[in-house]
Design an enzyme around this catalytic site. Structure first.
Site, PDB file in Angstrom:
ATOM      1  N   LYS A  37      -9.854  -7.941  -4.336  1.00 47.84           N
ATOM      2  CA  LYS A  37     -10.902  -8.840  -3.850  1.00 47.84           C
ATOM      3  C   LYS A  37     -10.242  -9.825  -2.904  1.00 47.84           C
ATOM      4  O   LYS A  37      -9.411 -10.641  -3.313  1.00 47.84           O
ATOM      5  CB  LYS A  37     -11.570  -9.572  -5.010  1.00 47.84           C
ATOM      6  CG  LYS A  37     -12.719 -10.487  -4.586  1.00 47.84           C
ATOM      7  CD  LYS A  37     -13.906  -9.700  -4.056  1.00 47.84           C
ATOM      8  CE  LYS A  37     -15.079 -10.627  -3.718  1.00 47.84           C
ATOM      9  NZ  LYS A  37     -16.248  -9.888  -3.228  1.00 47.84           N
ATOM     10  N   THR A  41     -15.481 -16.060  -4.344  1.00 45.17           N
ATOM     11  CA  THR A  41     -16.143 -17.361  -4.328  1.00 45.17           C
ATOM     12  C   THR A  41     -17.200 -17.413  -5.421  1.00 45.17           C
ATOM     13  O   THR A  41     -17.697 -16.386  -5.882  1.00 45.17           O
ATOM     14  CB  THR A  41     -16.804 -17.655  -2.972  1.00 45.17           C
ATOM     15  OG1 THR A  41     -17.862 -16.716  -2.753  1.00 45.17           O
ATOM     16  CG2 THR A  41     -15.794 -17.563  -1.835  1.00 45.17           C
ATOM     17  N   ALA A 111     -16.206 -10.310   1.182  1.00 49.42           N
ATOM     18  CA  ALA A 111     -17.200 -11.267   0.685  1.00 49.42           C
ATOM     19  C   ALA A 111     -18.328 -11.320   1.703  1.00 49.42           C
ATOM     20  O   ALA A 111     -18.105 -11.649   2.866  1.00 49.42           O
ATOM     21  CB  ALA A 111     -16.569 -12.650   0.511  1.00 49.42           C
ATOM     22  N   GLY A 112     -19.539 -10.972   1.282  1.00 50.57           N
ATOM     23  CA  GLY A 112     -20.637 -10.959   2.232  1.00 50.57           C
ATOM     24  C   GLY A 112     -20.466  -9.839   3.248  1.00 50.57           C
ATOM     25  O   GLY A 112     -20.080  -8.723   2.913  1.00 50.57           O
TER      26      GLY A 112
END
Length: 256
Positions: A37, A41, A111-112
């Site tokens: 990862k 967050t 992330a996103g």
């Protein structure tokens, strides 16, 4: 393909569940797997993150995080607000490359979306993929609105000379509407890359043993699975008998 970068068309599209499915399928094929990862967050220091969730579902994989930040924001913003050093593309590339010396497959989950910023300099997952010269797997939503952002992501990767391995639908609904069914043909067209799978909605709520047994049936042979896009598309076509039924037992809830 020792390193595969996994991104999404946005948040909450099924990246972690798809990462787990790819990992489980690779493990079933006899490969050793690490899940990285890049920037976690929205979780506290002692809370399980996405990498651990992927491992819970997939089985015995190596898990790693570069950094985590408590607020559920873009990594650059979350790092700044927490007063912590940001993740940089070089960090992601260096960590993934080291893991690749020890494992057959390294899955790097972003992330996103592809261009969510890691740091104040504008570093992104796309930059990390470029440094690694690794292909990207795009996790997309099934329904209305997915085509535009899928094509934008594909165009950005092409402009950077980064290979798009394919698209996986992160959550295929039990009762797909017309847009979902049509998107099975349109997604690979706008992406310029094959459709490599469809994970049924609720897959994250399956018991881990059931998830691992079913995962190869959600992914195409290019990801070590047995899923066939043409057959799936024919079954789900508007007016098809039995269309809309999930490809594997599902349970309430969904993953991210």
């Amino acid at each position: 393909m020792p390193i595969l970068v996994i991104t999404g068309t946005g948040t909450e599209v099924g990246k972690t569940v798809v990462t787990a499915a790819v990992a489980a399928t690779a493990l079933a094929a006899g490969r050793s797997v690490a899940v990285l990862k890049a920037a976690q967050t929205g979780v506290g220091p002692d809370e399980p993150g996405d990498a651990l969730e992927a491992a819970r579902l997939a089985g015995p994989v190596m898990v790693a995080e570069i950094a985590r930040f408590p607020e559920p924001l873009a990594p650059a913003t979350a790092a700044r607000r927490a007063g912590l050093p940001p993740v940089r593309p070089d960090d992601v590339a260096e960590t993934a490359a080291k893991l690749a010396t020890e494992h057959d497959l390294v899955l790097v989950e972003g992330a996103g979306g592809l261009l969510v910023r890691f740091d104040a300099a504008g570093g992104t997952l796309a930059d990390a993929a470029g440094l690694l010269e690794a292909p990207v797997l795009l996790v997309a939503t099934a329904g209305l609105g997915t085509l535009n952002v899928t094509e934008l992501t594909a165009r950005e990767l092409a402009a950077r000379g980064i290979a798009l391995a394919g698209v996986v639908i992160g959550s295929w609904p039990t009762d797909p509407d017309l847009a979902c069914r049509c998107n099975l043909a349109d997604l690979p067209d706008v992406a310029g890359a094959p459709l490599l799978g469809a994970v049924p909605a609720g897959a994250a709520a399956l018991p881990p043993a059931a998830f691992r047994a079913a995962a190869p049936g959600w992914l195409a042979p290019g990801l070590d699975g047995t899923w066939d896009a043409a057959s799936f598309r024919a079954r789900q076509a508007p007016g098809a008998v039995g269309g809309g039924r999930p490809t594997a037992p599902s349970a309430p809830g969904s993953g991210s």
